[in-house]
Motif scaffolding. Structure first.
Motif, PDB file in Angstrom:
ATOM      1  N   LYS A  88      29.435  71.113  59.097  1.00  0.00           N
ATOM      2  CA  LYS A  88      29.223  71.608  60.451  1.00  0.00           C
ATOM      3  C   LYS A  88      28.827  73.087  60.410  1.00  0.00           C
ATOM      4  N   ASN A  89      28.216  73.533  61.501  1.00  0.00           N
ATOM      5  CA  ASN A  89      27.916  74.956  61.702  1.00  0.00           C
ATOM      6  C   ASN A  89      27.085  75.556  60.571  1.00  0.00           C
ATOM      7  N   MET A  90      26.055  74.817  60.166  1.00  0.00           N
ATOM      8  CA  MET A  90      25.216  75.259  59.051  1.00  0.00           C
ATOM      9  C   MET A  90      24.081  76.155  59.541  1.00  0.00           C
ATOM     10  N   ASP A  91      24.442  77.273  60.180  1.00  0.00           N
ATOM     11  CA  ASP A  91      23.425  78.265  60.521  1.00  0.00           C
ATOM     12  C   ASP A  91      23.447  79.374  59.467  1.00  0.00           C
ATOM     13  N   PHE A 127      12.861  73.244  64.637  1.00  0.00           N
ATOM     14  CA  PHE A 127      13.650  72.043  64.873  1.00  0.00           C
ATOM     15  C   PHE A 127      14.602  72.160  66.064  1.00  0.00           C
ATOM     16  N   LYS A 128      14.638  73.333  66.696  1.00  0.00           N
ATOM     17  CA  LYS A 128      15.479  73.535  67.895  1.00  0.00           C
ATOM     18  C   LYS A 128      16.937  73.171  67.628  1.00  0.00           C
ATOM     19  N   LEU A 129      17.474  73.690  66.541  1.00  0.00           N
ATOM     20  CA  LEU A 129      18.861  73.417  66.173  1.00  0.00           C
ATOM     21  C   LEU A 129      19.722  74.552  66.717  1.00  0.00           C
ATOM     22  N   ASN A 130      19.982  74.503  68.000  1.00  0.00           N
ATOM     23  CA  ASN A 130      20.609  75.646  68.664  1.00  0.00           C
ATOM     24  C   ASN A 130      22.021  75.385  69.171  1.00  0.00           C
ATOM     25  N   THR A 131      22.558  74.213  68.884  1.00  0.00           N
ATOM     26  CA  THR A 131      23.940  73.909  69.254  1.00  0.00           C
ATOM     27  C   THR A 131      24.663  73.363  68.036  1.00  0.00           C
ATOM     28  N   ARG A 133      26.254  70.589  67.814  1.00  0.00           N
ATOM     29  CA  ARG A 133      25.937  69.165  67.638  1.00  0.00           C
ATOM     30  C   ARG A 133      24.557  68.988  67.015  1.00  0.00           C
ATOM     31  N   GLU A 134      23.596  69.799  67.418  1.00  0.00           N
ATOM     32  CA  GLU A 134      22.257  69.694  66.836  1.00  0.00           C
ATOM     33  C   GLU A 134      22.279  70.061  65.353  1.00  0.00           C
ATOM     34  N   LEU A 135      23.059  71.062  64.990  1.00  0.00           N
ATOM     35  CA  LEU A 135      23.178  71.431  63.582  1.00  0.00           C
ATOM     36  C   LEU A 135      23.861  70.319  62.786  1.00  0.00           C
ATOM     37  N   PHE A 136      24.893  69.701  63.377  1.00  0.00           N
ATOM     38  CA  PHE A 136      25.569  68.606  62.678  1.00  0.00           C
ATOM     39  C   PHE A 136      24.644  67.407  62.518  1.00  0.00           C
ATOM     40  N   ASP A 137      23.873  67.094  63.541  1.00  0.00           N
ATOM     41  CA  ASP A 137      22.933  65.982  63.443  1.00  0.00           C
ATOM     42  C   ASP A 137      21.918  66.240  62.331  1.00  0.00           C
ATOM     43  N   TRP A 138      21.495  67.484  62.168  1.00  0.00           N
ATOM     44  CA  TRP A 138      20.547  67.850  61.106  1.00  0.00           C
ATOM     45  C   TRP A 138      21.168  67.633  59.730  1.00  0.00           C
ATOM     46  N   THR A 139      22.392  68.120  59.520  1.00  0.00           N
ATOM     47  CA  THR A 139      23.014  67.927  58.214  1.00  0.00           C
ATOM     48  C   THR A 139      23.363  66.462  57.984  1.00  0.00           C
ATOM     49  N   SER A 140      23.749  65.771  59.050  1.00  0.00           N
ATOM     50  CA  SER A 140      24.094  64.361  58.919  1.00  0.00           C
ATOM     51  C   SER A 140      22.882  63.536  58.499  1.00  0.00           C
ATOM     52  N   LYS A 141      21.718  63.843  59.069  1.00  0.00           N
ATOM     53  CA  LYS A 141      20.504  63.110  58.675  1.00  0.00           C
ATOM     54  C   LYS A 141      20.245  63.243  57.186  1.00  0.00           C
ATOM     55  N   GLN A 142      20.552  64.391  56.632  1.00  0.00           N
ATOM     56  CA  GLN A 142      20.271  64.615  55.214  1.00  0.00           C
ATOM     57  C   GLN A 142      21.155  63.759  54.316  1.00  0.00           C
ATOM     58  N   THR A 143      22.333  63.393  54.784  1.00  0.00           N
ATOM     59  CA  THR A 143      23.217  62.581  53.952  1.00  0.00           C
ATOM     60  C   THR A 143      22.647  61.193  53.688  1.00  0.00           C
TER      61      THR A 143
END
Length: 218
Positions: A88-91, A127-131, A133-143
């Motif tokens: 989470k919180n991968m900014d 990618f508009k990863l500004n929340t 949840r959006e950051l978690f969805d981004w890292t989750s997709k990579q898994t």
């Protein structure tokens, strides 16, 4: 048989196994190979925003049983059961990004460097990863990259597998936190996967024809 045919046959051999033989076990050599392929999988900017949990604790499995409804058949027979976590919180302020830059990739981390600015621009603009949840969805997709690699490797070793999204994420995260497995501020459950040896026949795959899923743009 040439390599192309071998690869196609491997794709047919991989099957989302629902019934495992509980008496058959994966060798340490084969399991270590599956996990090494997972470890070597690619990730966006090389940040590796994942962790793999091999769940061997029966009490924990029982605690998850009702909320991991898609995993129940795996709990009852699979030799290996894995939960793949996403960070989470991968900014750019994430300690993990600093760790990956300095300790793994071998270059000093500077939040004002051109690289850091590239990360910020990619996340905020491209990618508009500004929340959160959006950051978690981004890292989750990579898994799902190591997930696919693990299952393909298993198939090559004549080991069966099943990817699992049938679970209540909030409840599973709470259970893992209650059992001191994760810090829910840092990690969330992305996907589950089981491995073992099937106790069922493989049914032929039903897929859309190539022309429905593939286009050549000239």
């Amino acid at each position: 048989m040439d390599k192309n045919e071998e690869l196609i046959n491997l794709a047919h051999r991989r099957y989302a196994t629902k019934k495992y033989d509980p008496n058959k076990h994966i060798s340490d050599k084969d399991w270590n190979t599956i996990m090494e392929v997972a470890r070597l999988s690619p990730s966006s900017m090389g940040f590796e925003p994942w962790q793999f949990l091999l769940i061997e604790n029966d009490d924990l499995k029982q605690a998850m049983y009702d909320d991991a409804w898609g995993a129940q058949k795996s709990f009852n027979g699979a030799d290996k059961f894995v939960i793949i976590l996403a960070r989470k919180n991968m900014d750019i302020n994430s300690p993990h990004i600093k760790h990956m830059s300095e300790d793994v990739q071998g270059h000093a981390f500077d939040p004002n460097s051109p690289f850091a600015k590239k990360v910020i621009s990619f996340q905020e603009n491209d990618f508009k990863l500004n929340t959160a949840r959006e950051l978690f969805d981004w890292t989750s997709k990579q898994t799902y990259i190591p997930l696919a690699n693990m299952m393909t490797t298993a198939a090559a070793l004549d080991i069966d597998s099943c990817p699992i999204e049938g679970f209540n994420r909030a409840n599973i995260d709470r259970i893992l936190a209650d059992h001191d497995v994760i810090d829910p501020e840092k990690w969330g459950t992305s996907v589950m996967v089981s491995f073992g040896y099937r106790d069922q026949a493989i049914t032929p795959k039903k897929r859309q024809p190539m022309e429905a899923v593939y286009r050549v743009i000239k």
